[in-house]
Design a protein around this motif. Structure first.
Motif, PDB file in Angstrom:
ATOM      1  N   ARG A 198     -15.742  46.663  36.644  1.00 19.57           N
ATOM      2  CA  ARG A 198     -15.704  45.284  36.156  1.00 19.57           C
ATOM      3  C   ARG A 198     -14.716  44.414  36.929  1.00 19.57           C
ATOM      4  NH1 ARG A 198     -18.617  43.837  32.108  1.00 19.57           N
ATOM      5  NH2 ARG A 198     -17.262  42.121  31.480  1.00 19.57           N
ATOM      6  N   THR A 199     -13.610  44.975  37.363  1.00 22.41           N
ATOM      7  CA  THR A 199     -12.603  44.188  38.083  1.00 22.41           C
ATOM      8  C   THR A 199     -13.160  43.670  39.402  1.00 22.41           C
ATOM      9  OG1 THR A 199     -10.862  45.516  37.085  1.00 22.41           O
ATOM     10  CG2 THR A 199     -10.270  44.244  39.033  1.00 22.41           C
ATOM     11  N   ARG A 200     -13.752  44.565  40.177  1.00 20.97           N
ATOM     12  CA  ARG A 200     -14.314  44.144  41.465  1.00 20.97           C
ATOM     13  C   ARG A 200     -15.534  43.252  41.277  1.00 20.97           C
ATOM     14  NH1 ARG A 200     -13.572  49.690  44.803  1.00 20.97           N
ATOM     15  NH2 ARG A 200     -11.475  49.268  45.565  1.00 20.97           N
ATOM     16  N   ALA A 201     -16.313  43.500  40.241  1.00 22.18           N
ATOM     17  CA  ALA A 201     -17.481  42.655  39.967  1.00 22.18           C
ATOM     18  C   ALA A 201     -17.020  41.226  39.685  1.00 22.18           C
ATOM     19  CB  ALA A 201     -18.275  43.207  38.783  1.00 22.18           C
ATOM     20  N   ASP A 202     -16.014  41.080  38.836  1.00 25.77           N
ATOM     21  CA  ASP A 202     -15.479  39.758  38.511  1.00 25.77           C
ATOM     22  C   ASP A 202     -14.994  39.061  39.776  1.00 25.77           C
ATOM     23  OD1 ASP A 202     -14.617  37.844  36.338  1.00 25.77           O
ATOM     24  OD2 ASP A 202     -12.691  38.198  37.344  1.00 25.77           O
ATOM     25  N   GLU A 203     -14.283  39.786  40.612  1.00 23.47           N
ATOM     26  CA  GLU A 203     -13.766  39.230  41.864  1.00 23.47           C
ATOM     27  C   GLU A 203     -14.905  38.771  42.784  1.00 23.47           C
ATOM     28  OE1 GLU A 203     -11.755  41.089  45.802  1.00 23.47           O
ATOM     29  OE2 GLU A 203     -10.807  41.661  43.908  1.00 23.47           O
ATOM     30  N   ALA A 204     -15.946  39.582  42.905  1.00 23.81           N
ATOM     31  CA  ALA A 204     -17.070  39.227  43.779  1.00 23.81           C
ATOM     32  C   ALA A 204     -17.793  37.983  43.264  1.00 23.81           C
ATOM     33  CB  ALA A 204     -18.039  40.402  43.904  1.00 23.81           C
ATOM     34  N   PHE A 205     -18.030  37.917  41.950  1.00 20.38           N
ATOM     35  CA  PHE A 205     -18.695  36.733  41.393  1.00 20.38           C
ATOM     36  C   PHE A 205     -17.843  35.480  41.610  1.00 20.38           C
ATOM     37  CE2 PHE A 205     -20.947  39.791  38.411  1.00 20.38           C
ATOM     38  CZ  PHE A 205     -22.196  39.610  38.983  1.00 20.38           C
ATOM     39  N   ARG A 206     -16.541  35.595  41.405  1.00 21.01           N
ATOM     40  CA  ARG A 206     -15.654  34.440  41.611  1.00 21.01           C
ATOM     41  C   ARG A 206     -15.669  33.988  43.071  1.00 21.01           C
ATOM     42  NH1 ARG A 206     -10.986  33.803  37.730  1.00 21.01           N
ATOM     43  NH2 ARG A 206     -11.479  35.166  35.982  1.00 21.01           N
ATOM     44  N   ARG A 207     -15.625  34.949  43.989  1.00 26.29           N
ATOM     45  CA  ARG A 207     -15.672  34.616  45.417  1.00 26.29           C
ATOM     46  C   ARG A 207     -16.983  33.924  45.768  1.00 26.29           C
ATOM     47  NH1 ARG A 207     -14.934  39.609  48.746  1.00 26.29           N
ATOM     48  NH2 ARG A 207     -15.395  38.177  50.437  1.00 26.29           N
ATOM     49  N   ALA A 208     -18.083  34.378  45.166  1.00 26.08           N
ATOM     50  CA  ALA A 208     -19.382  33.735  45.415  1.00 26.08           C
ATOM     51  C   ALA A 208     -19.343  32.279  44.986  1.00 26.08           C
ATOM     52  CB  ALA A 208     -20.488  34.485  44.675  1.00 26.08           C
ATOM     53  N   LEU A 209     -18.786  32.021  43.812  1.00 28.37           N
ATOM     54  CA  LEU A 209     -18.733  30.651  43.305  1.00 28.37           C
ATOM     55  C   LEU A 209     -17.733  29.793  44.075  1.00 28.37           C
ATOM     56  CD1 LEU A 209     -19.058  31.462  39.522  1.00 28.37           C
ATOM     57  CD2 LEU A 209     -20.780  30.444  41.035  1.00 28.37           C
ATOM     58  N   ASP A 210     -16.655  30.395  44.569  1.00 26.79           N
ATOM     59  CA  ASP A 210     -15.711  29.659  45.411  1.00 26.79           C
ATOM     60  C   ASP A 210     -16.348  29.296  46.747  1.00 26.79           C
ATOM     61  OD1 ASP A 210     -13.739  29.808  43.480  1.00 26.79           O
ATOM     62  OD2 ASP A 210     -12.678  31.483  44.424  1.00 26.79           O
ATOM     63  N   THR A 211     -17.177  30.205  47.271  1.00 24.65           N
ATOM     64  CA  THR A 211     -17.832  29.982  48.557  1.00 24.65           C
ATOM     65  C   THR A 211     -18.886  28.892  48.461  1.00 24.65           C
ATOM     66  OG1 THR A 211     -17.471  32.288  49.176  1.00 24.65           O
ATOM     67  CG2 THR A 211     -19.138  31.094  50.411  1.00 24.65           C
ATOM     68  N   ASP A 212     -19.673  28.917  47.386  1.00 23.60           N
ATOM     69  CA  ASP A 212     -20.725  27.917  47.197  1.00 23.60           C
ATOM     70  C   ASP A 212     -20.796  27.526  45.718  1.00 23.60           C
ATOM     71  OD1 ASP A 212     -22.898  26.250  47.232  1.00 23.60           O
ATOM     72  OD2 ASP A 212     -24.362  27.799  47.741  1.00 23.60           O
ATOM     73  N   PRO A 213     -20.143  26.430  45.348  1.00 23.08           N
ATOM     74  CA  PRO A 213     -20.152  25.998  43.948  1.00 23.08           C
ATOM     75  C   PRO A 213     -21.536  25.590  43.431  1.00 23.08           C
ATOM     76  CG  PRO A 213     -18.409  24.892  45.168  1.00 23.08           C
ATOM     77  CD  PRO A 213     -19.251  25.610  46.163  1.00 23.08           C
ATOM     78  N   GLN A 214     -22.524  25.527  44.303  1.00 21.56           N
ATOM     79  CA  GLN A 214     -23.890  25.171  43.903  1.00 21.56           C
ATOM     80  C   GLN A 214     -24.796  26.396  43.790  1.00 21.56           C
ATOM     81  OE1 GLN A 214     -24.599  21.898  43.068  1.00 21.56           O
ATOM     82  NE2 GLN A 214     -22.401  21.749  43.364  1.00 21.56           N
ATOM     83  N   ALA A 215     -24.227  27.597  43.853  1.00 14.39           N
ATOM     84  CA  ALA A 215     -25.003  28.842  43.811  1.00 14.39           C
ATOM     85  C   ALA A 215     -25.428  29.142  42.375  1.00 14.39           C
ATOM     86  CB  ALA A 215     -24.196  29.993  44.390  1.00 14.39           C
TER      87      ALA A 215
END
Length: 149
Positions: free
Chosen positions: A86-103
């Motif tokens: 769960r920790t790495r999953a949360d981090e990956a999802f956050r990075r995705a949204l930081d990279t593209d806020p329209q994703a």
């Protein structure tokens, strides 16, 4: 890559993996699209370490393509989630949204992920609402509406 995608849609995961592997056969060339798809196939086959490896490499190879990097990171988050990290999953999802806020898909899968834990249900509702704002008739709209309640 296209033949691999057809095999994937037909549920022929071994054939899809073989085709994506062929697309990645030349070590000198980068093919992040094939890596992304191969990572998804490995996740479907429950081979999480290989899935994570391919998705990380795909996110690194999609140079200057924010939306594609976000797609790779979203799939990485889903692989970590399936693996139980769960920790790495949360981090990956956050990075995705930081990279593209329209994703939009990143918002949906993050909302679904957050909805599994009582402590993060409010964040889940917010992410689901953001998905619906971006894709009111998207593939996951019905599920997102349920999460947004």
């Amino acid at each position: 890559v296209m033949l691999g995608q057809v095999y994937y849609r037909q549920g022929r995961l071994d054939d899809a993996a073989a085709q994506f592997g062929k697309a990645l056969g030349d070590p000198k060339s980068k093919n992040p699209e094939a890596r992304l798809q191969l990572g998804i196939v490995y996740r479907e086959k429950k081979d999480y370490p290989k899935s994570v490896e391919q998705l990380i490499r795909a996110s690194q190879e999609f140079i200057g393509q924010g939306s594609r990097i976000a797609d790779a990171l979203t799939e990485l988050g889903r692989s970590y989630e399936a693996q139980g990290d769960r920790t790495r999953a949360d981090e990956a999802f956050r990075r995705a949204l930081d990279t593209d806020p329209q994703a939009a898909d990143a918002y949906f899968f993050y909302a679904r992920f957050l909805g599994e834990d009582r402590r993060t249900r409010e964040k889940s509702r917010i992410a689901a609402a953001k998905y619906l704002e971006l894709e009111p008739r998207g593939d996951h709209a019905a599920d997102a509406q349920a999460l947004a309640r």
